[in-house]
Structures are given as structure tokens and as C-alpha cells.
Design a protein around this motif. Structure first.
Motif, PDB file in Angstrom:
ATOM      1  N   LEU A 428      94.868  12.258 102.478  1.00 13.53           N
ATOM      2  CA  LEU A 428      95.080  12.695 101.309  1.00 13.53           C
ATOM      3  C   LEU A 428      96.329  13.369 101.225  1.00 13.53           C
ATOM      4  O   LEU A 428      97.076  13.645  99.931  1.00 13.53           O
ATOM      5  CB  LEU A 428      93.903  13.687 100.744  1.00 13.53           C
ATOM      6  N   ALA A 429      96.712  13.983 101.951  1.00  9.66           N
ATOM      7  CA  ALA A 429      98.020  14.965 101.881  1.00  9.66           C
ATOM      8  C   ALA A 429      99.215  14.059 101.629  1.00  9.66           C
ATOM      9  O   ALA A 429      99.872  14.445 100.801  1.00  9.66           O
ATOM     10  CB  ALA A 429      98.254  15.692 103.196  1.00  9.66           C
ATOM     11  N   ASP A 430      99.163  12.907 102.094  1.00  9.32           N
ATOM     12  CA  ASP A 430     100.181  11.993 101.818  1.00  9.32           C
ATOM     13  C   ASP A 430     100.446  11.740 100.379  1.00  9.32           C
ATOM     14  O   ASP A 430     101.099  11.707  99.765  1.00  9.32           O
ATOM     15  CB  ASP A 430      99.991  10.745 102.624  1.00  9.32           C
ATOM     16  N   VAL A 431      99.061  11.550  99.677  1.00  6.06           N
ATOM     17  CA  VAL A 431      98.772  11.152  98.513  1.00  6.06           C
ATOM     18  C   VAL A 431      99.317  12.524  97.538  1.00  6.06           C
ATOM     19  O   VAL A 431     100.086  12.310  96.661  1.00  6.06           O
ATOM     20  CB  VAL A 431      97.508  10.850  98.091  1.00  6.06           C
ATOM     21  N   GLN A 432      98.918  13.633  98.073  1.00  5.68           N
ATOM     22  CA  GLN A 432      99.463  14.812  97.520  1.00  5.68           C
ATOM     23  C   GLN A 432     101.038  14.864  97.518  1.00  5.68           C
ATOM     24  O   GLN A 432     101.571  15.193  96.323  1.00  5.68           O
ATOM     25  CB  GLN A 432      98.981  16.012  98.242  1.00  5.68           C
ATOM     26  N   HIS A 433     101.398  14.669  98.352  1.00  5.63           N
ATOM     27  CA  HIS A 433     103.201  14.916  98.628  1.00  5.63           C
ATOM     28  C   HIS A 433     103.568  14.067  97.573  1.00  5.63           C
ATOM     29  O   HIS A 433     104.917  14.243  97.007  1.00  5.63           O
ATOM     30  CB  HIS A 433     103.443  14.673 100.194  1.00  5.63           C
ATOM     31  N   ARG A 434     103.185  12.868  97.411  1.00  5.64           N
ATOM     32  CA  ARG A 434     103.987  11.887  96.570  1.00  5.64           C
ATOM     33  C   ARG A 434     103.384  11.941  94.916  1.00  5.64           C
ATOM     34  O   ARG A 434     103.893  11.295  94.271  1.00  5.64           O
ATOM     35  CB  ARG A 434     103.819  10.484  96.912  1.00  5.64           C
ATOM     36  N   THR A 435     102.381  12.620  94.673  1.00  2.21           N
ATOM     37  CA  THR A 435     101.918  12.618  93.376  1.00  2.21           C
ATOM     38  C   THR A 435     101.590  14.041  92.654  1.00  2.21           C
ATOM     39  O   THR A 435     101.419  14.028  91.732  1.00  2.21           O
ATOM     40  CB  THR A 435     100.206  11.841  93.119  1.00  2.21           C
ATOM     41  N   ARG A 436     101.730  14.962  93.780  1.00  2.00           N
ATOM     42  CA  ARG A 436     101.135  16.425  93.377  1.00  2.00           C
ATOM     43  C   ARG A 436      99.724  16.581  92.961  1.00  2.00           C
ATOM     44  O   ARG A 436      99.313  17.699  92.477  1.00  2.00           O
ATOM     45  CB  ARG A 436     101.922  16.937  92.097  1.00  2.00           C
ATOM     46  N   LEU A 437      99.071  15.614  93.336  1.00  2.00           N
ATOM     47  CA  LEU A 437      97.459  15.840  93.411  1.00  2.00           C
ATOM     48  C   LEU A 437      97.113  17.143  94.071  1.00  2.00           C
ATOM     49  O   LEU A 437      97.432  17.275  95.214  1.00  2.00           O
ATOM     50  CB  LEU A 437      97.006  14.527  94.080  1.00  2.00           C
ATOM     51  N   GLY A 438      96.385  17.652  93.472  1.00  2.00           N
ATOM     52  CA  GLY A 438      95.651  19.099  94.260  1.00  2.00           C
ATOM     53  C   GLY A 438      96.860  20.214  94.345  1.00  2.00           C
ATOM     54  O   GLY A 438      96.386  21.269  94.865  1.00  2.00           O
ATOM     55  N   MET A 439      98.040  20.193  93.479  1.00  2.00           N
ATOM     56  CA  MET A 439      98.822  21.247  93.732  1.00  2.00           C
ATOM     57  C   MET A 439      98.835  22.222  92.834  1.00  2.00           C
ATOM     58  O   MET A 439      99.585  23.386  92.825  1.00  2.00           O
ATOM     59  CB  MET A 439     100.179  20.925  93.796  1.00  2.00           C
ATOM     60  N   GLY A 440      98.017  22.085  91.715  1.00  2.00           N
ATOM     61  CA  GLY A 440      97.932  23.029  90.967  1.00  2.00           C
ATOM     62  C   GLY A 440      96.962  24.332  90.877  1.00  2.00           C
ATOM     63  O   GLY A 440      96.393  24.534  92.046  1.00  2.00           O
ATOM     64  N   PRO A 441      96.485  24.829  89.833  1.00  2.00           N
ATOM     65  CA  PRO A 441      95.572  26.026  89.972  1.00  2.00           C
ATOM     66  C   PRO A 441      94.523  25.816  90.843  1.00  2.00           C
ATOM     67  O   PRO A 441      93.918  26.719  91.260  1.00  2.00           O
ATOM     68  CB  PRO A 441      95.474  26.497  88.428  1.00  2.00           C
ATOM     69  N   CYS A 442      93.698  24.689  90.534  1.00  2.00           N
ATOM     70  CA  CYS A 442      92.535  24.442  90.912  1.00  2.00           C
ATOM     71  C   CYS A 442      92.629  24.002  92.690  1.00  2.00           C
ATOM     72  O   CYS A 442      91.584  24.215  93.305  1.00  2.00           O
ATOM     73  CB  CYS A 442      91.536  23.359  90.612  1.00  2.00           C
ATOM     74  N   GLN A 443      93.875  23.921  93.049  1.00  2.00           N
ATOM     75  CA  GLN A 443      94.082  23.584  94.343  1.00  2.00           C
ATOM     76  C   GLN A 443      93.225  22.514  95.103  1.00  2.00           C
ATOM     77  O   GLN A 443      92.664  22.779  96.228  1.00  2.00           O
ATOM     78  CB  GLN A 443      94.257  24.881  95.518  1.00  2.00           C
ATOM     79  N   GLY A 444      92.828  21.576  94.545  1.00  2.00           N
ATOM     80  CA  GLY A 444      92.159  20.485  94.929  1.00  2.00           C
ATOM     81  C   GLY A 444      90.756  20.405  94.782  1.00  2.00           C
ATOM     82  O   GLY A 444      89.986  19.572  95.205  1.00  2.00           O
ATOM     83  N   GLY A 445      90.255  21.281  93.805  1.00  2.00           N
ATOM     84  CA  GLY A 445      88.671  21.598  93.811  1.00  2.00           C
ATOM     85  C   GLY A 445      88.005  20.180  93.440  1.00  2.00           C
ATOM     86  O   GLY A 445      86.907  19.763  94.096  1.00  2.00           O
ATOM     87  N   LEU A 446      88.640  19.818  92.259  1.00  2.00           N
ATOM     88  CA  LEU A 446      87.789  18.670  91.657  1.00  2.00           C
ATOM     89  C   LEU A 446      88.508  17.465  92.188  1.00  2.00           C
ATOM     90  O   LEU A 446      87.926  16.441  92.199  1.00  2.00           O
ATOM     91  CB  LEU A 446      87.826  18.758  90.143  1.00  2.00           C
ATOM     92  N   CYS A 447      89.985  17.306  92.135  1.00  2.00           N
ATOM     93  CA  CYS A 447      90.612  16.141  92.376  1.00  2.00           C
ATOM     94  C   CYS A 447      90.587  15.764  93.664  1.00  2.00           C
ATOM     95  O   CYS A 447      90.696  14.480  94.161  1.00  2.00           O
ATOM     96  CB  CYS A 447      92.038  16.316  92.010  1.00  2.00           C
ATOM     97  N   SER A 448      90.357  16.510  94.809  1.00  2.00           N
ATOM     98  CA  SER A 448      90.116  15.954  96.081  1.00  2.00           C
ATOM     99  C   SER A 448      89.040  14.803  96.220  1.00  2.00           C
ATOM    100  O   SER A 448      89.376  13.904  96.829  1.00  2.00           O
ATOM    101  CB  SER A 448      89.656  16.922  97.210  1.00  2.00           C
ATOM    102  N   TYR A 449      87.920  15.142  95.567  1.00  2.00           N
ATOM    103  CA  TYR A 449      86.668  14.250  95.665  1.00  2.00           C
ATOM    104  C   TYR A 449      87.303  12.973  94.828  1.00  2.00           C
ATOM    105  O   TYR A 449      87.162  11.837  95.383  1.00  2.00           O
ATOM    106  CB  TYR A 449      85.838  14.758  94.799  1.00  2.00           C
TER     107      TYR A 449
END
Ligand code: FAD
Ligand code: FAD
Lengths: 512, 407
Positions: A428-449
Motif C-alpha cells: 500500500l505504501a507504493d500506492v500511497q507514494h503515487r496517489t497521496r492516499l493516506g497522507m492527509g490528516p487522518c493518516q490512513g485511518g479510513l482509506c487504508s481499508y
């Protein structure tokens, strides 16, 4: 598939830039990155596209390089750069002489600057310290280092380069003294690749690697730590009007602000620890620039290392400025087939890549000039907008149900678009680096799922255990949060822990 | 009549208010905001992992009897836990919610992650052995549920091939509340039943926990009668419909019994009568006023709801500044996020005596202040999976003591 014209080791901005430059010149390139693109200093830098003002007094050559590359990067990569502009502000107690030196330095380096009255500066940036005494406007900008690296890599691929992430170089293949290729390892095992020239662009990891080829590259590693706050205090980059020191730069980054940095010598680029006293300095100095820092919420902190080249008067005169060095190890150390690029800045990556590629082409006996200074990263496409504006525009047409990460406005489509770039085990970190998923204020609380569900539904977990994939991501993401865990951020993480441990049972492997 | 003030509107606060009222007191409940029930699964966990390194326990009540003395369960005793459980089950049944469980075994509940969680009391809609599930059906479009992920996890656990289905709700409302409301419409519920009759006749079907806010059990039966199978709700990310269902029921019970509930009221300090509380200072918007009482129940929850607050390096109980069981200098969290040993900040709380009175230097801070639920120290609701059970049982005791009834 195992023979190339050149192999580039390292997928930071330098390696990605070199790969693109060479590919544009028709050189067949393989780039190997041990983790993901921008894993090193690139993904942990401040994200300032320097105007050069920071170096205008101390280092005029670096200042000139910055302003000239600043203009080029804005032109060739408009989607990676937010044209924020910057302010230099003087606070009571700062040496008043510095302001004048700075203006002179800017004049000499050709950096546009304009004096603003304190009232005008505060009107532009109402969150600044109201006691500021003088202000100067300069052409700083905010750059997305992940996107810039990925876009260089993508452009290189379009020109035939092969980019392999999660592929760590473990040794060189030698023919006598000469380097003729590398051995590298990925999830499937060990492989070999050969090329007449190998470029070492491994940043702070360069020294031990170079040693494997029998050459000494003297680097001193300086750790810098930064903190991301969950508010955008200013729309411009804010510099303190004094000789560069700790924590004197605030950079707007989407909905957040980043304050940095510190500078502490370390022994290794891995396992960096952010010390409480560094945090204390960052937050206190941040509050001096913008008082809201004192009460805002710190989202996460991170650290990177600047590898500083320690040999002066190096024999090889090519492309050397005081900022970066291209080392031809054939002439320098009697090891043909190996070139290193060390030092520099993200802002000047293109110039560094060009000088390195010049050297590689000379060794390959090819006479092709570089053309990166006037070739946009998205060649042949209309000039794109800055990527956050693009996202905002997409909001209008994205159904709420399609939004995977609200904080960073990442819809399913944006994730689907990058799935083909993921190499190796699902991460998921690779997805995060390319899309910014989970980089905002909730730091992945909901979007990790939701991100996990998407990877699963697209068949990318390939039989791997979903619980293991998300556990790895949640644990790894927490590294940057742990140092700033108090107040609302502690509350947020208590909640995230309750979701993933109490509710989903992942602390116990989920199999009850 | 004795006047009891309850601070906090979560599971613990509502339960304490109902108990105090049933014991004959006049009860006012103040809440600054929502409890965590809209976030939790709807299952009442009793105790699954008493030890960080130990295995799961299969008999919660037996394990409760063996806990260390500082654990809230140990302070009130196993009998009080049983009484609270039974009282809870009886009350919510009146409002159409059936909670199964006797505290002597665990239920295994499938989650939206495709994992299993252990719990002591489970809503009827989740009380099916996961090994029986044949099909996972999404109700869409709903982003917080992936049928594929759930079926994958379940197949790994049960070694059985689990199928997926997707049911699209007409004119897709997208959030959980909207979907639940839509699915509760008779026509939509019938359409869903008919869909399952075509695709999964006679089978056991897991769905996201989106059955109605009001008549979930009735709705379950009516859909089941159409396809001849069994429906199982699967809890997941918030908002939690089963949690809201439970909270609506408890609120209604409290109001029916004559508890006065005031929302958006924050307790901010003590009205100190020298060893006794005369009441509390409260804030509503910008106004401060005093609420007097003969006894006060503190049920303010933990970090998530503000029962405990933090600054860099320090945790604090903000209403009465009560001492917390947090060792100085300890880090709030361990370095690994999903550490099975849990996190120090989450297990800290107010230290109490066996009458649940908060202590300072081993003596009660106020003789008429009682604490219950997540605010208590000596346990880790998150790691142990004991939050719901501790909230219900300590609140039952605290409510009665506050009303002046002997334990
Ligand atoms: C705290 C900090 C703040 C900064 N802020 C700014 C700024 O605001 N603006 C600016 O212009 N510059 C800034 N810089 C400088 C800038 O970040 C760096 O100059 C630039 O990112 C260096 O890029 P690189 O590709 O050379 O190195 P890196 O980004 O470190 O890349 C090296 C890569 O090599 C890979 N690698 C290592 N070993 C192997 C191996 N064996 N096999 C395969 N791959 C390997 C690593 O994983 C890594 O991805 C900052 C630096 C720091 C430390
Ligand atoms: C995401 C999540 C999932 C969970 N899953 C489960 C589960 O599946 N099963 C289970 O049994 N347990 C679960 N738990 C734990 C369980 O939910 C809690 O232990 C339990 O609900 C705590 O209830 P409480 O009443 O003590 O606190 P809360 O529900 O937190 O209520 C506290 C109340 O106090 C109010 N308040 C706070 N400060 C003040 C003030 N100064 N003045 C006035 N009011 C105030 C708040 O607004 C709130 O109304 C979970 C917890 C979370 C967060």
C-alpha cells in the motif's frame, strides 16, 4: 533483457532524472531502486523549489544554479510545482545587515526580489508573526518530490528505459578492474544485468556501494528532520531572513505546512530517529514564524539525510560546481565503467542529470546533446495543471462513493491508473507514494481499508494475505507519527488503533 | 429525592443513568458529544485477551475471576458482571434488540476485513458461526465494505470456498445511514429478498451491517423468509449502524424512565464542598453555570471522546484533574502500531477503590464521585477486548452507588 547501455542505481530524483536524460538521448537504460521511487532523501526533503535566495549570501554559484533550474522545472513540470512564491521575513533580533547582503546577493544571482512593507506582507499572509520588521518577495515554489520522480521515471519508460523498484543492487560484476554490470535482488531472487557504464546515484547509500567496486567516495551524512502540521498557515514559502540555520523554512504543501529542518551528523541513512530536542526546536521556531504553530496539530515528522561530498579539489573537473560532483571512476580511481553523482539538491536535479548523462555518453562514445531543459516531462501533451488543481477539478465529476481517500481527494480511478507501475509484492505504501492516499490528516485511518479492498478487487494481492499487507502498511506509516503523538494526533491514533486492533483484530493476526 | 448527575452519554453514562433512576434517584445526564458507539462493532466484548502474550480465553467469566486486583472487573466482582449483563439483555430486548451470550463462551464475529473478532455478547444479527457462511454479498455502492476481501479472508479461515454477490440499491444513496434507510423501505427490502432468492436460495449470506436503525431483527426475518436462508451482519468502519441502534435503544430507555438528558453540555470543573462534591461547573457554548447534585458519576470515556486529554508528554483528566494511572516518562504508544501488547496511553485511567470512587493518595477524592467505563484505569479496553463489558458492569455498580443503594 539483461544487457543495457547504462545501468542507474538509485530511484531518487537524481537517478530518475539521469534515466530520463539518457533515454531521451537514445541510450538504453535500466534503473534499479531498492525500495520505491523517492525512498531516500528525495521523498523526505522539504519540497522547496529553491529560488536561490537561501544561498544568495553564502553560496552565489548554488544560488545561480537554483534560479536557473527553478525556471526550467516550472516550465517542464508545471503539474509538479505549485507556484506559491516565497517571502523572506525579518524578525526582531535578526541581524539587520543580512537583509541588505541578501538583496545584493539576489541582484548578483539574478533572483527577482521585491521589498514589502510589514503591513503588505501581513495582508498577503495574515498568519505570519505580526512583529515582522521587513519582508522580501522571491520566486520560491512548492514541488511534489514524489510526483517529480515518478514523472521522470514515466518519461524515461516512454523512451524505452526499464524502471525496476524493489530491486536492490547487492554487488558489481567486474572484469578485472572494470565494472561491467550489477547483481541485484528482488522478491523472486537474484539477477544480473550488464552494461558498459553503471551510474551510482544512491545518495546517502553511495559510500558502501562504491566500496564494493573498490572506490572510496567520501560522504558525510547530515540528518535533517521536519514536521508536517495539519494546517496551511501560509500560501507562500516563508524563509527567515538570516544565514541558513535550523527550522527557518515553512513550506505550504497542499492542506498542510512543513517546517524544517535540523542538521545532525549521522552514521547511516537507515533507521533515522527524530529526537525530542529536534522537535522542540522545529515547533518553537515554527511558532516564531507563524504563531499558530503553537496550537496546531502536528501530523507526522520525518527525516532524511543530505550526503555531503567531503573531498575538495577533486581531480575530475567535469561539471563540478560547489553543489554537486560527477565522478568518473576510470580517471579518478582506475575503475572503468563506473560513474558517481553526489551531492546537489532536488531543485538542480535536471542539471545534475544532464552533466552525468554527458559523462556517460562520452564514455559510450555517443555524441548526442541533452535536451531536457526544453522538453516537458509530459511531451506531446498540452501543458498539464498543477496536480492538486486537477484533483479539485475531478471532484466535480467524482461520485462520493468513488472517493477512496477524502483527505487527499484520491478517487478509485487515480489508484487504478497507477496499478500497472507496482512491482514486487503488493504494498500500500507504493500506492500511497503515487496517489497521496493516506497522507492527509487522518493518516490512513479510513482509506487504508479502502485502498486494500481496491488492491484485492483488482487481483493485485495475488494470493498474499490481505491482513499481512495492511498490517505492514499501518505499522510502517506509524513510524512518522510516533514522534508527534500528543493532543489531537494521539486521539486520532487511539481511534485508528481501535479500528484495526479492537474491531478488526489485526494485532492478533485476525484469525481469533 | 436524591439527585444524581451523570457526565457522559456513552454506554457507561447511559447505563449508569438508567440504573440510578431505577434505584429511585432523580437523574440528569450531561454529554459534551457522542460516545464511541457510532464507531464500535455493536458487540459487547467481555474479555478475550487478559494477557498481552497469552492466548484468547474461551470463557470470559472464568477469566474475569482470575484478573489482577487493579482491574475494574476485579474491583466489582464477577457477580456484578453477570447481573449487569442480564440487566442489559433484558432492557434492550424491550426495544427489539436481542443480545445473545451468557459470558461463559465467546462468539466469533466476521468483520469487514475478512478477519474474526471474539466477543461475549453479540447482537442477534451477527450471531452465526462464520464457518456456516456460504456467500458474502455487498450492498452497494458502499465503500467501507469489500465482499471480495471478506470472502477471501473467510475462505482462508474456514478453508471453504466462499462466493461473492453484489446487490445494488436503487438510486444509490451512498453513505451507511442512507443505505440503511433505503434498505429498510419495504419495497427495497423485498427486492433484496427476491435477489437473494434468485442468487443464494437457502444459503447463509453475510452482508455489511446496514440493516435498519430501528427494526433490524424484523427486517432480517422478513428478508430471510423470502430466500429461505440466513442473513449475517458484518461490522466494519464507521458509522456503525449496530452501534447506533444500540445507543438509540439505550437513550429511549433512559428517557422513558425519566432521565433528563442535556446534549452539548461540557463539565469543566468541580463544585468543591471539601471532600464532597456539591456538583459540577458546566459550560454550554460560552456560558458557564453550576449544576448541583448529591452524587456525580464520571463516564467521560477516554482519549477519543475527551475523558482523557494530552499535551506533549502528559495525560490529564480534564474535569476534576483526577490522578491517572500513567507512569511518568512512559511513551504514549509503543513503537509498533499493531503491537499485541497494546499501548500504555490506552490502558491508563482513573484509579478507584472497590466502590469505584476515584482516589488520590489512596483515599477518595470526593466521597460522592463515582467513575465507570473507559475512563477507569487498570485495564486496556482496546487490547483486552473488554470495553463494552467493563462499561456496562461498572456503570451498573456506579449508578446504584450514586443513587445511594448499597452494593
Ligand atoms: C531534510 C532534507 C531537506 C531537503 N530539502 C530540500 C528542498 O527543499 N529542496 C531541494 O531542492 N533539495 C532539498 N534537499 C536535498 C534533496 O533532497 C536531495 O538533494 C535529493 O533528493 C537527492 O536525490 P538523490 O536521488 O541523489 O538521493 P536519494 O533520494 O537519497 O536517492 C537515492 C536512492 O538510491 C536508492 N538506493 C540506495 N542503495 C541502493 C541499492 N543498493 N540498490 C538500489 N537502490 C539503492 C535509495 O533507496 C534511494 O531511493 C533536502 C535534503 C534533506 C535531507
Ligand atoms: C473504534 C472502536 C471500536 C470498538 N469496538 C468495540 C467492540 O466491538 N466491542 C466492545 O465491547 N468495545 C469496543 N470498543 C470499546 C468500547 O466502545 C468502549 O469501551 C465503550 O463504548 C466506552 O464507553 P464509555 O461510555 O465509557 O465512553 P464513551 O462512549 O467514550 O462516552 C464518553 C461520553 O462522555 C462525554 N464526555 C467526555 N468528556 C465530557 C465532559 N467534560 N463533559 C460532558 N461530557 C463529556 C462524551 O461526549 C461521550 O458522550 C471500541 C472502541 C472504539 C473506539
Amino acid at each position: 533483457m539483461d544487457r543495457f547501455d547504462a545501468i542507474v542505481i538509485g530511484g531518487g530524483i537524481t537517478g530518475c532524472g539521469v534515466a530520463r536524460d539518457l533515454a531521451l538521448r537514445g541510450v538504453g537504460v535500466l534503473l534499479l531502486e531498492q525500495h520505491d521511487l523517492a525512498h531516500g532523501a528525495t521523498g523526505r526533503c522539504h519540497g522547496l523549489l529553491h529560488s536561490g535566495v537561501r544561498y544568495a549570501v553564502k553560496d552565489p554559484i548554488a544560488a545561480q544554479e537554483c534560479i536557473s533550474e527553478n525556471r526550467i522545472v516550472r516550465r517542464i513540470a508545471p503539474h509538479c510545482v505549485e507556484l506559491t512564491g516565497g517571502l523572506v521575513i525579518e524578525l526582531p533580533g535578526d541581524d539587520p545587515a543580512y537583509y541588505h547582503q541578501l538583496r545584493r546577493g539576489c541582484d548578483e544571482a539574478g533572483i527577482e526580489h521585491r521589498a514589502l512593507s510589514p503591513a503588505d506582507a501581513l495582508e498577503l499572509e495574515p498568519n505570519l508573526n505580526p512583529r515582522l520588521t521587513r519582508a522580501l518577495s522571491v520566486p520560491d515554489a512548492s514541488v511534489d518530490p514524489f510526483l517529480l520522480s515518478q514523472e521522470n521515471a514515466r518519461a524515461a519508460e516512454r523512451h524505452g528505459a526499464i524502471i525496476r523498484t524493489h530491486s536492490a543492487v547487492i554487488d558489481f560484476i567486474r572484469d578485472g578492474a572494470a565494472v561491467t554490470g550489477v547483481r541485484f535482488a528482488d522478491d523472486e531472487g537474484e539477477h544480473e544485468a550488464r552494461a558498459p557504464v553503471t551510474v551510482l546515484a544512491a545518495g546517502g547509500w553511495g559510500m558502501p556501494l562504491a566500496a564494493k567496486a573498490g572506490v572510496r567516495v567520501g560522504l558525510s551524512l547530515s540528518k535533517g528532520s521536519l514536521v508536517i502540521m495539519n494546517r496551511r498557515f501560509c500560501d507562500r514559502v516563508i524563509n527567515r531572513c538570516r544565514l541558513p540555520a535550523d527550522a527557518d523554512l515553512v513550506i505550504p504543501n497542499g492542506p498542510t505546512s512543513i517546517i524544517g529542518t535540523t542538521s545532525i551528523t549521522v552514521a547511516s541513512p537507515d533507521g533515522l530517529v527524530i529526537e525530542p530536542r529536534e522537535l522542540a526546536v522545529l515547533l518553537a521556531e515554527g511558532a516564531a514564524l507563524a504563531p499558530g504553530f503553537a496550537t496546531a496539530r502536528a501530523l507526522r515528522s520525518y527525516a532524511g539525510v543530505r550526503p555531503l561530498f567531503q573531498e575538495s579539489g577533486d581531480a575530475d573537473g567535469r561539471g563540478i560546481t560547489r553543489g554537486f560532483f560527477v565522478l568518473n571512476h576510470a580517471t579518478r580511481d582506475g575503475v572503468p565503467g563506473l560513474v558517481s553523482i553526489v551531492g546537489g539538491k532536488l531543485t538542480t536535479y535536471r542539471l545534475m542529470a544532464e552533466k552525468t548523462a554527458d559523462q556517460v555518453c562520452e564514455l559510450l562514445g555517443r555524441r548526442v546533446a541533452g535536451r531536457t531543459s526544453d522538453t516537458p516531462l509530459r511531451e506531446g501533451e498540452p501543458a498539464p495543471f498543477y496536480h492538486r488543481y486537477e484533483r479539485l477539478a475531478r471532484l466535480a465529476t467524482t461520485k462520493p462513493g468513488e472517493m477512496v481517500c477524502e483527505c487527499e481527494m484520491v478517487p478509485r480511478e487515480a489508484i487504478r491508473a497507477i496499478l500497472s507501475e507496482l512491482h514486487g509484492r503488493p504494498d500500500l505504501a507504493d500506492v500511497q507514494h503515487r496517489t497521496r492516499l493516506g497522507m492527509g490528516p487522518c493518516q490512513g485511518g479510513l482509506c487504508s481499508y479502502r485502498g486494500l479492498a481496491l488492491l484485492h478487487d483488482e487481483g493485485l494481492l495475488a494470493g498474499g494475505s490481505p491482513a499481512a499487507v495492511i498490517t505492514r502498511f499501518l505499522d510502517q506509516r506509524f513510524g512518522g507519527i510516533a514522534p508527534v503523538l500528543w493532543g489531537d494526533q494521539l486521539r486520532e491514533e487511539a481511534l485508528n488503533y481501535a479500528f484495526y486492533a479492537t474491531l478488526f483484530g489485526l494485532d492478533r493476526g485476525g484469525d481469533a | 429525592m436524591r439527585r444524581v448527575l451523570v457526565i457522559g452519554g456513552g454506554l457507561a453514562g447511559l447505563t449508569a443513568a438508567i440504573e440510578a433512576r431505577e434505584a429511585g434517584a432523580e437523574v440528569a445526564l450531561l454529554q459534551a458529544g457522542q460516545g464511541v458507539h457510532h464507531l464500535f462493532s455493536g458487540c459487547i466484548d467481555l474479555l478475550a485477551y487478559p494477557q498481552p502474550d497469552g492466548p484468547a480465553v474461551e470463557n470470559p467469566l472464568e477469566a474475569i475471576a482470575r484478573l489482577a486486583p487493579e482491574h475494574p472487573y476485579a474491583k466489582i466482582g464477577g457477580d456484578a458482571v453477570v447481573r449487569a449483563m442480564v440487566g442489559f439483555q433484558r432492557r434492550v430486548t424491550e426495544h427489539g434488540l436481542t443480545y445473545l451470550g451468557d459470558g461463559r463462551h465467546q462468539y466469533r464475529v466476521l468483520t469487514a476485513m475478512g478477519t474474526l473478532r471474539l466477543t461475549g455478547l453479540t447482537p442477534l444479527t451477527m450471531a452465526v458461526d462464520p464457518a456456516q457462511i456460504d456467500v458474502v454479498c455487498s450492498i452497494g455502492p458502499y465503500r467501507n465494505f469489500s465482499a471480495g476481501l471478506v470472502a477471501d479472508g473467510l475462505s482462508r479461515l474456514t478453508k471453504k470456498n466462499v462466493r461473492t454477490l453484489a446487490f445494488e440499491v436503487a438510486q444509490g444513496e451512498l453513505d451507511a445511514m442512507g443505505l440503511a434507510a433505503k434498505l429498510a423501505e419495504p419495497a427495497e427490502s423485498a427486492r433484496f429478498g427476491d435477489f437473494l432468492a434468485r442468487e443464494a436460495r437457502g444459503l447463509t449470506v453475510a452482508i455489511p451491517a446496514l440493516l435498519g436503525l430501528e427494526n433490524a431483527e424484523e427486517q432480517k426475518r422478513s428478508i430471510e423468509s423470502r430466500f429461505g436462508g440466513v442473513l449475517v451482519e458484518v461490522p466494519g468502519l464507521p458509522p456503525s449502524i449496530p452501534g447506533l441502534r444500540l445507543m438509540h435503544a439505550l437513550r429511549r430507555i433512559a428517557l422513558d424512565r425519566g432521565v433528563r438528558i442535556a446534549q452539548n453540555v461540557r463539565a469543566v470543573g468541580a463544585l468543591d464542598g471539601g471532600g464532597v462534591l456539591r456538583g459540577v461547573k458546566v459550560r454550554v457554548a460560552d456560558l458557564e453555570r453550576e449544576e448541583t447534585a448529591d452524587a456525580v458519576v464520571l463516564a467521560t470515556g477516554h482519549l477519543v471522546t475527551g475523558g482523557v486529554v494530552s499535551t506533549r508528554g502528559a495525560l490529564r483528566e480534564p474535569v476534576f484533574d483526577l490522578p491517572l494511572s500513567f507512569p511518568a516518562g512512559e511513551s504514549f504508544f509503543r513503537s509498533r502500531f499493531l503491537d499485541r501488547a497494546g499501548h500504555p496511553a490506552l490502558s491508563c485511567g482513573v484509579i478507584v477503590d472497590s466502590s469505584l470512587r476515584p482516589l488520590r493518595d489512596q483515599s477518595p477524592v470526593y466521597e460522592n464521585l463515582f467513575a465507570c467505563g473507559d475512563i477507569l484505569g487498570g485495564f486496556d479496553p482496546y487490547r483486552e477486548r473488554s470495553g463494552g463489558g467493563v462499561a456496562l458492569s461498572t456503570a451498573t455498580v456506579a449508578g446504584r452507588l450514586a443513587a445511594g443503594v448499597a452494593r
